[in-house]
Design a protein around this motif. Structure first.
Motif, short mmCIF file in Angstrom:
data_model
loop_
_atom_site.label_atom_id
_atom_site.label_comp_id
_atom_site.label_asym_id
_atom_site.label_seq_id
_atom_site.Cartn_x
_atom_site.Cartn_y
_atom_site.Cartn_z
N ALA A 1 0.83 -1.21 0.00
CA ALA A 1 0.00 0.00 0.00
C ALA A 1 0.86 1.25 0.00
N TYR A 2 1.94 1.23 0.78
CA TYR A 2 2.82 2.41 0.85
C TYR A 2 3.51 2.65 -0.50
N LEU A 3 3.97 1.59 -1.12
CA LEU A 3 4.65 1.73 -2.41
C LEU A 3 3.69 2.21 -3.49
N LYS A 4 2.46 1.76 -3.43
CA LYS A 4 1.47 2.22 -4.40
C LYS A 4 1.21 3.71 -4.22
N GLU A 5 1.13 4.15 -2.97
CA GLU A 5 0.88 5.55 -2.68
C GLU A 5 2.06 6.43 -3.12
N HIS A 6 3.26 5.86 -3.10
CA HIS A 6 4.46 6.63 -3.44
C HIS A 6 5.07 6.19 -4.77
N ARG A 7 4.25 5.67 -5.66
CA ARG A 7 4.78 5.13 -6.92
C ARG A 7 5.46 6.18 -7.78
N THR A 8 5.08 7.46 -7.62
CA THR A 8 5.72 8.49 -8.45
C THR A 8 7.16 8.76 -8.02
N THR A 9 7.51 8.41 -6.79
CA THR A 9 8.89 8.62 -6.32
C THR A 9 9.66 7.31 -6.19
N LEU A 10 9.02 6.19 -6.52
CA LEU A 10 9.67 4.89 -6.44
C LEU A 10 10.51 4.64 -7.69
N ALA A 11 11.79 4.39 -7.49
CA ALA A 11 12.68 4.08 -8.61
C ALA A 11 12.62 2.58 -8.88
N LEU A 12 12.25 2.20 -10.09
CA LEU A 12 12.23 0.80 -10.48
C LEU A 12 13.57 0.44 -11.12
N VAL A 13 14.20 -0.60 -10.60
CA VAL A 13 15.52 -1.02 -11.06
C VAL A 13 15.36 -2.36 -11.76
N GLU A 14 15.46 -2.38 -13.07
CA GLU A 14 15.21 -3.60 -13.83
C GLU A 14 16.26 -4.66 -13.50
N CYS A 15 15.78 -5.85 -13.10
CA CYS A 15 16.67 -6.95 -12.73
C CYS A 15 16.31 -8.24 -13.46
N GLY A 16 15.40 -8.15 -14.42
CA GLY A 16 14.96 -9.35 -15.12
C GLY A 16 16.05 -10.07 -15.88
N ASP A 17 17.14 -9.38 -16.17
CA ASP A 17 18.24 -9.99 -16.91
C ASP A 17 19.21 -10.74 -16.02
N ILE A 18 19.09 -10.57 -14.68
CA ILE A 18 20.06 -11.19 -13.78
C ILE A 18 19.42 -12.01 -12.66
N ALA A 19 18.10 -12.04 -12.58
CA ALA A 19 17.45 -12.76 -11.47
C ALA A 19 16.09 -13.29 -11.90
N ARG A 20 15.62 -14.28 -11.14
CA ARG A 20 14.28 -14.85 -11.37
C ARG A 20 13.49 -14.73 -10.06
N PRO A 21 12.35 -14.03 -10.09
CA PRO A 21 11.64 -13.70 -8.85
C PRO A 21 10.58 -14.71 -8.40
N PHE A 22 10.81 -16.01 -8.65
CA PHE A 22 9.81 -17.00 -8.23
C PHE A 22 9.83 -17.16 -6.71
N ASP A 23 8.69 -17.58 -6.15
CA ASP A 23 8.56 -17.86 -4.72
C ASP A 23 8.51 -19.36 -4.48
N ILE A 24 8.94 -19.78 -3.30
CA ILE A 24 8.77 -21.17 -2.87
C ILE A 24 7.53 -21.21 -2.00
N ASP A 25 6.38 -21.49 -2.59
CA ASP A 25 5.11 -21.46 -1.86
C ASP A 25 4.45 -22.83 -1.72
N THR A 26 4.60 -23.67 -2.74
CA THR A 26 3.93 -24.97 -2.74
C THR A 26 4.94 -26.09 -2.95
N ALA A 27 4.49 -27.33 -2.79
CA ALA A 27 5.37 -28.48 -2.97
C ALA A 27 5.96 -28.49 -4.38
N ALA A 28 5.19 -28.06 -5.37
CA ALA A 28 5.69 -28.04 -6.74
C ALA A 28 6.88 -27.09 -6.90
N ASP A 29 6.91 -26.04 -6.07
CA ASP A 29 7.99 -25.06 -6.16
C ASP A 29 9.30 -25.58 -5.61
N LEU A 30 9.26 -26.68 -4.87
CA LEU A 30 10.47 -27.20 -4.25
C LEU A 30 11.48 -27.66 -5.29
#
Length: 204
Positions: A171-200
């Motif tokens: 909520a805070y980041l949404k409220e301050h989105r105009t001052t939030l600097a987005l740093v593209e990292c898609g070329d060096i990282a994968r943002p998957f979560d370990i949430d379910t057994a399949a993710d293991l």
């Protein structure tokens, strides 16, 4: 910038690892203790923060905190117990930011224990967006905001006031989105979560 100045700025930014989750969709296996490369996942996440440039690391523990302390080697870390971890990520974020108050840290680089696809390169790239206590920056993946996130100290009180449930600082980041600097990292990282057994399958 001199090496001394670089070191000083690195010490001004504390790594804040949220590692309190109980792994409800993993049959109650705390994510911090999931095995990865022969050791608990929390050790890997701390190493990523350190190799990315965070000299100080605070780790928020919750589910089976005693077992994490006993089984994981976390020398030099500040271990923060969150007794309200079952209330969601927001409570862990509040506990972590509170633990940083008064330490001299001017910013916190927040990461999640269950994202092993995000390595030190992404941490370093987001850390480099730090300018002062007003800084607000986030990794982005093909333009979509993700982790890690850098919060200058000037934002901590506002984040803590709005961090509830599993929303964290959303909520805070949404409220301050105009001052939030987005740093593209898609070329060096994968943002998957370990949430379910399949993710293991992402763990080694």
């Amino acid at each position: 910038m001199t090496t001394q100045e670089t070191t000083g700025e690195a010490r001004a930014i504390a790594g804040l690892l949220l590692a309190a989750g109980g792994g409800r969709r993993l049959g109650g296996r705390p994510k911090a203790l999931l095995p990865h490369r022969g050791r608990p996942l929390v050790e890997h996440a701390v190493r990523v923060l350190r190799e990315g440039g965070c000299a100080t690391v605070h780790v928020v523990l919750g589910a089976r905190a005693g077992d994490v302390r006993a089984r994981a080697a976390l020398p030099g870390c500040v271990l923060v117990d969150n007794p309200d971890w079952e209330q969601g990520m927001g409570s862990s974020l509040r506990a972590g930011l509170d633990s940083l108050t008064g330490t001299g840290a001017r910013a916190a680089l927040v990461s999640l224990v269950d994202q092993p696809g995000i390595g030190p390169e992404a941490v370093a790239r987001v850390l480099a967006a730090y300018e002062d206590e007003e800084s607000l920056a986030s990794a982005a993946y093909e333009g979509v905001r993700g982790h890690p996130v850098l919060f200058g100290a000037a934002h901590w009180a506002g984040i803590a006031a709005t961090a509830t449930g599993d929303r964290g600082a959303r909520a805070y980041l949404k409220e301050h989105r105009t001052t939030l600097a987005l740093v593209e990292c898609g070329d060096i990282a994968r943002p998957f979560d370990i949430d379910t057994a399949a993710d293991l399958t992402h763990l080694e």
